[in-house]
Design an enzyme around this catalytic site. Structure first.
Site, PDB file in Angstrom:
ATOM      1  N   CYS A  37       0.849  -1.194   0.000  1.00 46.53           N
ATOM      2  CA  CYS A  37       0.000   0.000   0.000  1.00 46.53           C
ATOM      3  C   CYS A  37       0.889   1.250   0.000  1.00 46.53           C
ATOM      4  O   CYS A  37       2.008   1.223   0.502  1.00 46.53           O
ATOM      5  CB  CYS A  37      -0.852  -0.048   1.274  1.00 46.53           C
ATOM      6  SG  CYS A  37      -2.048   1.260   1.490  1.00 46.53           S
ATOM      7  N   SER A  95       0.633   3.678   1.881  1.00 46.29           N
ATOM      8  CA  SER A  95       0.928   4.100   3.264  1.00 46.29           C
ATOM      9  C   SER A  95       2.241   3.505   3.762  1.00 46.29           C
ATOM     10  O   SER A  95       2.966   4.152   4.509  1.00 46.29           O
ATOM     11  CB  SER A  95      -0.201   3.663   4.201  1.00 46.29           C
ATOM     12  OG  SER A  95      -1.416   4.180   3.752  1.00 46.29           O
ATOM     13  N   HIS A  98       4.975   5.643   2.128  1.00 48.23           N
ATOM     14  CA  HIS A  98       5.085   6.959   2.766  1.00 48.23           C
ATOM     15  C   HIS A  98       5.674   6.834   4.173  1.00 48.23           C
ATOM     16  O   HIS A  98       6.378   7.718   4.639  1.00 48.23           O
ATOM     17  CB  HIS A  98       3.709   7.632   2.851  1.00 48.23           C
ATOM     18  CG  HIS A  98       3.159   8.033   1.516  1.00 48.23           C
ATOM     19  ND1 HIS A  98       3.894   8.765   0.608  1.00 48.23           N
ATOM     20  CD2 HIS A  98       1.961   7.819   0.928  1.00 48.23           C
ATOM     21  CE1 HIS A  98       3.162   8.973  -0.475  1.00 48.23           C
ATOM     22  NE2 HIS A  98       1.992   8.410  -0.317  1.00 48.23           N
ATOM     23  N   HIS A 154       0.531  -3.325   6.795  1.00 43.43           N
ATOM     24  CA  HIS A 154      -0.707  -3.212   7.577  1.00 43.43           C
ATOM     25  C   HIS A 154      -1.856  -3.974   6.938  1.00 43.43           C
ATOM     26  O   HIS A 154      -2.885  -4.163   7.540  1.00 43.43           O
ATOM     27  CB  HIS A 154      -1.070  -1.745   7.780  1.00 43.43           C
ATOM     28  CG  HIS A 154      -1.282  -1.000   6.501  1.00 43.43           C
ATOM     29  ND1 HIS A 154      -0.246  -0.652   5.669  1.00 43.43           N
ATOM     30  CD2 HIS A 154      -2.405  -0.572   5.897  1.00 43.43           C
ATOM     31  CE1 HIS A 154      -0.725  -0.031   4.613  1.00 43.43           C
ATOM     32  NE2 HIS A 154      -2.032   0.029   4.706  1.00 43.43           N
ATOM     33  N   CYS A 186      -7.816  -2.997   3.908  1.00 41.28           N
ATOM     34  CA  CYS A 186      -7.404  -1.593   3.767  1.00 41.28           C
ATOM     35  C   CYS A 186      -7.959  -0.989   2.492  1.00 41.28           C
ATOM     36  O   CYS A 186      -8.908  -0.207   2.516  1.00 41.28           O
ATOM     37  CB  CYS A 186      -5.887  -1.463   3.821  1.00 41.28           C
ATOM     38  SG  CYS A 186      -5.306   0.233   3.716  1.00 41.28           S
TER      39      CYS A 186
HETATM   40 ZN   LIG Z   1      -3.300   0.329   3.097  1.00 43.10          ZN
END
Ligand SMILES: [Zn+2]
Ligand SMILES: [Zn+2]
Length: 370
Positions: free
Chosen positions: A39, A41, A44, A60, A168
């Site tokens: 992902c 995220s 980042h 995650h 997610c």
């Molecule tokens: Zn995610």
């Protein structure tokens, strides 16, 4: 125990190495990971651009099998297949009791700081550096210790890689349509950004019967994925003005515009293109520090709604099993969303492919079993 994991020892430094993982304590579960979604995220985070900062083990989105449980665990037992929920709402704080589990009050001090729910960690490098657990789960490792509230049991016929992305990208995109916008059938919808979240929002629009469903992106490769996921029209915003194109295709603008990017440009495109009385839903978080000028004329004179949606406004223990069932019923095409699988060692390549727009969703797989 020693497990291989993807970690950031410091900002911008991604390594795959063996780390030490302590056994689960009370209320915790040891999960053997089988799949972990890749992902933005995570990208980042290792670059130090989000709230949780290194040193930490990444990941995650995930799914796997329960190997062992600590004291007091009642919801799962060894052998259970589970989807990892990185939003372990307490379900007892005033915010949870008001129905907003995605904004649970225990998360900012624990999960969003990459700690387990007791505020500690079970991970460290072999040279003794304590590692945090990204979003309380740290799924990019062969094994993970998580709180039992982060383990959602799934039926045996749901592939691990599909379960991994439900937690997610799918929850965020589909949830924005179902929960945040409460979109209605027959209304025109647009989705800006055709990554994992945007493609999920497109599927959410298709699920509720929006029509037409228009995907907007800068990359032709991603618009091709969008068409496969249910977009009836596509707009390449690198070639044409997205707001004009959306107004033309819908006779005045979409009723709902979902922005999965969250940049200053896309937020103003979302609000600007929504038809009078329509709704712009901001799902993406491109950067937390930007300021975006908002036109009161769009909001007041044209009676538009501008909504934020954090993880699809979901209640994890209600909505994640529901999304699993929609997949099993053939109502969400999640197999097609996973376009590439990687071993853990190839995470840097997976990040590269995600940024290049050559994959819809990439998943790390552990072992052979899907
Ligand atoms: Zn995610
Ligand atoms: Zn709560």
């Amino acid at each position: 125990m020693r497990v291989k994991a993807a970690l950031a020892r410091e900002i911008g430094k991604l390594t795959i190495e063996e780390v030490e993982l302590d056994p689960p304590k009370a209320d915790e579960v040891l999960v053997r990971m089988r799949a972990a979604g890749v992902c933005h995220s995570d990208l980042h985070t290792y670059r130090g651009e989000l709230r949780a900062v290194p040193p930490l083990v990444l990941g995650h989105e995930g799914a796997g099998t329960v190997e062992a449980v600590g004291e007091n665990v009642t919801r799962v037992q060894p052998g259970d297949r589970v989807l990892i929920n990185w939003l372990p709402a307490c379900e007892t704080c005033p915010t949870c009791l008001s129905g907003r589990h995605n904004l649970c009050e225990r998360l900012p001090g624990t999960t969003f700081r990459a700690l387990l729910l007791d505020g500690t960690s079970r991970l460290r490098t072999l040279d003794g550096l304590t590692l945090k657990h990204y979003l309380s789960v740290a799924t990019m490792a062969e094994y993970a210790v998580i709180h039992e509230d982060s383990a959602i049991p799934i039926p045996g016929d749901v592939p691990f890689e599909v379960a991994a992305i439900i937690g997610c990208a799918v929850a965020t995109g589909v949830g924005a349509v179902l929960n945040t916008a409460q979109a209605r059938a027959g209304r025109p919808a647009a989705v800006i950004g055709a990554g994992g979240v945007g493609l999920s929002a497109i599927q959410g629009c298709q699920l509720v019967g929006c029509h037409p469903i228009i995907a907007v992106d800068l990359m032709e490769s991603k618009l091709a994925f969008a068409r496969r996921m249910g977009a009836t029209h596509t707009v390449n915003a690198s070639e044409t003005d997205a707001v004009d194109a959306l107004r033309d295709l819908t006779g005045g603008g979409p009723e709902y515009v979902f922005d999965s990017v969250g940049s200053a440009v896309t937020i103003s495109q979302a609000l600007g293109s929504a038809r009078p009385g329509g709704t712009a839903v901001i799902i993406g978080l491109h950067a937390t520090q930007i300021e975006v000028p908002i036109s009161p004329g769009e909001l007041v004179l044209r009676n538009k709604r501008l909504l934020g949606s954090f993880v699809g406004s979901i209640r994890p223990r209600v909505d994640l099993p529901m999304l699993v069932e929609l997949y099993r019923a053939g109502r969400l095409q999640l197999d097609d969303m996973i376009t590439k699988r990687y071993p853990l060692d190839d995470l840097p390549q997976a990040f590269h492919d995600m940024e290049a727009g050559t994959i819809a969703r990439g998943v790390l797989v552990f072992g052979d079993e899907r």
